[in-house]
Design a protein around this motif. Structure first.
Motif, PDB file in Angstrom:
ATOM      1  N   PRO A  98       0.803  -1.224   0.000  1.00 26.38           N
ATOM      2  CA  PRO A  98       0.000   0.000   0.000  1.00 26.38           C
ATOM      3  C   PRO A  98       0.838   1.278   0.000  1.00 26.38           C
ATOM      4  N   PRO A  99       0.593   2.154  -0.948  1.00 28.35           N
ATOM      5  CA  PRO A  99       1.236   3.461  -0.920  1.00 28.35           C
ATOM      6  C   PRO A  99       0.548   4.372   0.095  1.00 28.35           C
ATOM      7  N   MET A 100       1.032   5.600   0.200  1.00 27.51           N
ATOM      8  CA  MET A 100       0.569   6.467   1.290  1.00 27.51           C
ATOM      9  C   MET A 100      -0.927   6.810   1.191  1.00 27.51           C
ATOM     10  N   GLY A 101      -1.523   6.652   0.032  1.00 29.99           N
ATOM     11  CA  GLY A 101      -2.940   6.981  -0.103  1.00 29.99           C
ATOM     12  C   GLY A 101      -3.882   5.875   0.345  1.00 29.99           C
ATOM     13  N   MET A 102      -3.333   4.714   0.693  1.00 33.71           N
ATOM     14  CA  MET A 102      -4.168   3.572   1.088  1.00 33.71           C
ATOM     15  C   MET A 102      -4.234   3.482   2.614  1.00 33.71           C
ATOM     16  N   PRO A 103      -5.301   2.854   3.149  1.00 34.43           N
ATOM     17  CA  PRO A 103      -5.394   2.709   4.602  1.00 34.43           C
ATOM     18  C   PRO A 103      -4.240   1.886   5.166  1.00 34.43           C
ATOM     19  N   SER A 104      -3.883   2.184   6.407  1.00 33.57           N
ATOM     20  CA  SER A 104      -2.840   1.427   7.089  1.00 33.57           C
ATOM     21  C   SER A 104      -3.397   0.086   7.564  1.00 33.57           C
ATOM     22  N   ALA A 105      -2.611  -0.959   7.455  1.00 33.74           N
ATOM     23  CA  ALA A 105      -2.948  -2.286   8.002  1.00 33.74           C
ATOM     24  C   ALA A 105      -4.368  -2.711   7.627  1.00 33.74           C
ATOM     25  N   ALA A 106      -4.726  -2.520   6.359  1.00 33.45           N
ATOM     26  CA  ALA A 106      -6.115  -2.705   5.928  1.00 33.45           C
ATOM     27  C   ALA A 106      -6.582  -4.160   6.000  1.00 33.45           C
ATOM     28  N   HIS A 107      -5.657  -5.105   5.979  1.00 29.30           N
ATOM     29  CA  HIS A 107      -6.048  -6.518   5.882  1.00 29.30           C
ATOM     30  C   HIS A 107      -5.848  -7.298   7.174  1.00 29.30           C
ATOM     31  N   LEU A 108      -5.645  -6.559   8.233  1.00 26.07           N
ATOM     32  CA  LEU A 108      -5.335  -7.200   9.514  1.00 26.07           C
ATOM     33  C   LEU A 108      -6.449  -8.143   9.977  1.00 26.07           C
ATOM     34  N   SER A 109      -7.688  -7.704   9.889  1.00 23.35           N
ATOM     35  CA  SER A 109      -8.776  -8.539  10.418  1.00 23.35           C
ATOM     36  C   SER A 109      -9.001  -9.770   9.536  1.00 23.35           C
ATOM     37  N   ILE A 110      -8.820  -9.635   8.224  1.00 31.25           N
ATOM     38  CA  ILE A 110      -8.988 -10.791   7.331  1.00 31.25           C
ATOM     39  C   ILE A 110      -7.917 -11.836   7.636  1.00 31.25           C
ATOM     40  N   VAL A 111      -6.686 -11.381   7.759  1.00 26.95           N
ATOM     41  CA  VAL A 111      -5.584 -12.289   8.064  1.00 26.95           C
ATOM     42  C   VAL A 111      -5.786 -12.919   9.447  1.00 26.95           C
ATOM     43  N   GLY A 112      -6.229 -12.104  10.402  1.00 27.83           N
ATOM     44  CA  GLY A 112      -6.494 -12.619  11.744  1.00 27.83           C
ATOM     45  C   GLY A 112      -7.564 -13.702  11.730  1.00 27.83           C
ATOM     46  N   GLY A 113      -8.535 -13.579  10.840  1.00 29.16           N
ATOM     47  CA  GLY A 113      -9.582 -14.593  10.720  1.00 29.16           C
ATOM     48  C   GLY A 113      -9.031 -15.929  10.264  1.00 29.16           C
ATOM     49  N   LEU A 114      -8.092 -15.884   9.316  1.00 28.65           N
ATOM     50  CA  LEU A 114      -7.497 -17.147   8.858  1.00 28.65           C
ATOM     51  C   LEU A 114      -6.577 -17.729   9.930  1.00 28.65           C
ATOM     52  N   LYS A 115      -5.889 -16.862  10.631  1.00 30.42           N
ATOM     53  CA  LYS A 115      -5.000 -17.352  11.702  1.00 30.42           C
ATOM     54  C   LYS A 115      -5.784 -18.157  12.734  1.00 30.42           C
ATOM     55  N   GLU A 116      -6.998 -17.695  13.030  1.00 33.75           N
ATOM     56  CA  GLU A 116      -7.853 -18.404  13.988  1.00 33.75           C
ATOM     57  C   GLU A 116      -8.112 -19.845  13.550  1.00 33.75           C
ATOM     58  N   ALA A 117      -8.118 -20.061  12.231  1.00 31.99           N
ATOM     59  CA  ALA A 117      -8.561 -21.354  11.681  1.00 31.99           C
ATOM     60  C   ALA A 117      -7.439 -22.347  11.447  1.00 31.99           C
ATOM     61  N   VAL A 118      -6.176 -21.916  11.576  1.00 37.21           N
ATOM     62  CA  VAL A 118      -5.071 -22.852  11.324  1.00 37.21           C
ATOM     63  C   VAL A 118      -4.138 -22.913  12.521  1.00 37.21           C
ATOM     64  N   ASP A 119      -3.485 -24.054  12.643  1.00 38.54           N
ATOM     65  CA  ASP A 119      -2.605 -24.268  13.783  1.00 38.54           C
ATOM     66  C   ASP A 119      -1.139 -24.131  13.359  1.00 38.54           C
ATOM     67  N   LEU A 120      -0.830 -22.991  12.739  1.00 39.30           N
ATOM     68  CA  LEU A 120       0.545 -22.691  12.359  1.00 39.30           C
ATOM     69  C   LEU A 120       0.798 -21.210  12.634  1.00 39.30           C
ATOM     70  N   PRO A 121       2.031 -20.835  12.950  1.00 34.74           N
ATOM     71  CA  PRO A 121       2.324 -19.407  13.125  1.00 34.74           C
ATOM     72  C   PRO A 121       2.009 -18.615  11.863  1.00 34.74           C
ATOM     73  N   VAL A 122       1.543 -17.393  12.061  1.00 35.44           N
ATOM     74  CA  VAL A 122       1.155 -16.539  10.936  1.00 35.44           C
ATOM     75  C   VAL A 122       1.935 -15.229  10.967  1.00 35.44           C
ATOM     76  N   LEU A 123       2.575 -14.948   9.833  1.00 33.76           N
ATOM     77  CA  LEU A 123       3.220 -13.666   9.601  1.00 33.76           C
ATOM     78  C   LEU A 123       2.345 -12.885   8.614  1.00 33.76           C
ATOM     79  N   HIS A 124       2.282 -11.589   8.789  1.00 34.70           N
ATOM     80  CA  HIS A 124       1.560 -10.756   7.823  1.00 34.70           C
ATOM     81  C   HIS A 124       2.435  -9.554   7.468  1.00 34.70           C
ATOM     82  N   ALA A 125       2.607  -9.342   6.184  1.00 39.50           N
ATOM     83  CA  ALA A 125       3.343  -8.170   5.715  1.00 39.50           C
ATOM     84  C   ALA A 125       2.453  -7.456   4.713  1.00 39.50           C
ATOM     85  N   GLY A 126       2.257  -6.186   4.890  1.00 45.94           N
ATOM     86  CA  GLY A 126       1.436  -5.433   3.938  1.00 45.94           C
ATOM     87  C   GLY A 126       0.824  -4.226   4.599  1.00 45.94           C
ATOM     88  N   GLY A 127       1.536  -3.114   4.561  1.00 51.99           N
ATOM     89  CA  GLY A 127       0.947  -1.870   5.045  1.00 51.99           C
ATOM     90  C   GLY A 127       1.029  -1.661   6.538  1.00 51.99           C
TER      91      GLY A 127
END
Ligand code: SF4
Length: 218
Positions: A98-127
């Motif tokens: 994301p460039p400066m015109g995009m929201p910060s950490a916009a995908h955090l909740s989506i990624v967090g939802g998948l993390k809930e469903a799997v039993d592996l460590p989750v890294l997230h990079a993007g904004g």
């Protein structure tokens, strides 16, 4: 390429590698098996995966969870590197980096939802460009790790400053995208917010205070 095999928007094959989710996963599984066989059991292997393509006709969150669970159940992977969206056009790519015109950490909740469903460590990079947001993401259980690439292009001493309690002196990435534009042109990743980045042989990131200088009167 693995993502393109997974996505029904790209993968239109009608053989054993296309069609339903199981078939679209086949190539990914074969690559994962080959990677694990090549590196052995002790080497850490991660995989980048979208948690929701956010496009009509693409993989939605439920299918991404199904895919992630199937990959995790192989026992071949050590962690997921998750993001959301799909980089099939400029807007999709901007959602990933994301460039400066995009929201910060916009995908955090989506990624967090998948993390809930799997039993592996989750890294997230993007904004996620600042330590406060990264701290929130990990402490609230949405992520296990935060990938901060541009943040460390802007300040390669980010981790050292954090460890030393000098968080206030971190030079922030402001998302201007100069580094990304240059890399996409095959050039070195200079930073518009830090002249020393990429020029370390000519210019140090650490500049000692000049004790000879007197305060200026303006
Ligand atoms: S050029 Fe520097 S400030 Fe701009 S996005 Fe890249 S790392 Fe961030």
């Amino acid at each position: 390429m693995l993502g393109q095999f997974l996505s029904p928007l790209i993968n239109t094959r009608d053989d054993g590698y296309g069609g339903n989710t199981h078939n679209r996963l086949r190539f990914v599984m074969e690559v994962l098996d080959a990677v694990r066989a090549a590196v052995g059991p002790d080497f850490v292997v991660g995989m980048r995966l979208t948690a929701d393509e956010l496009l009509k006709g693409g993989m939605d969150a439920a299918e991404c969870i199904q895919i992630a669970r199937a990959i995790a159940e192989t026992g071949q992977l050590d962690f997921f590197n998750l993001l959301a969206g799909a980089p099939y056009d400029d807007l999709g790519l901007a959602g990933w980096i994301p460039p400066m015109g995009m929201p910060s950490a916009a995908h955090l909740s989506i990624v967090g939802g998948l993390k809930e469903a799997v039993d592996l460590p989750v890294l997230h990079a993007g904004g996620i460009a600042d330590i406060a947001t990264a701290r929130h993401a990990v402490s609230s259980g949405l992520l296990d790790m935060v990938g901060m690439t541009r943040a460390q292009i802007a300040d390669p001493y980010l981790v050292q400053k954090l460890a030393a309690g000098n968080e206030d002196s971190v030079r922030p990435c402001v998302g201007m995208g100069y580094c990304v534009d240059r890399v996409n042109q095959g050039k070195d990743a200079l930073c518009g917010h830090n002249p020393a980045t990429g020029r370390e042989q000519q210019m140090s990131h650490v500049i000692a205070r000049d004790t000879e200088l007197q305060p200026q009167r303006w």
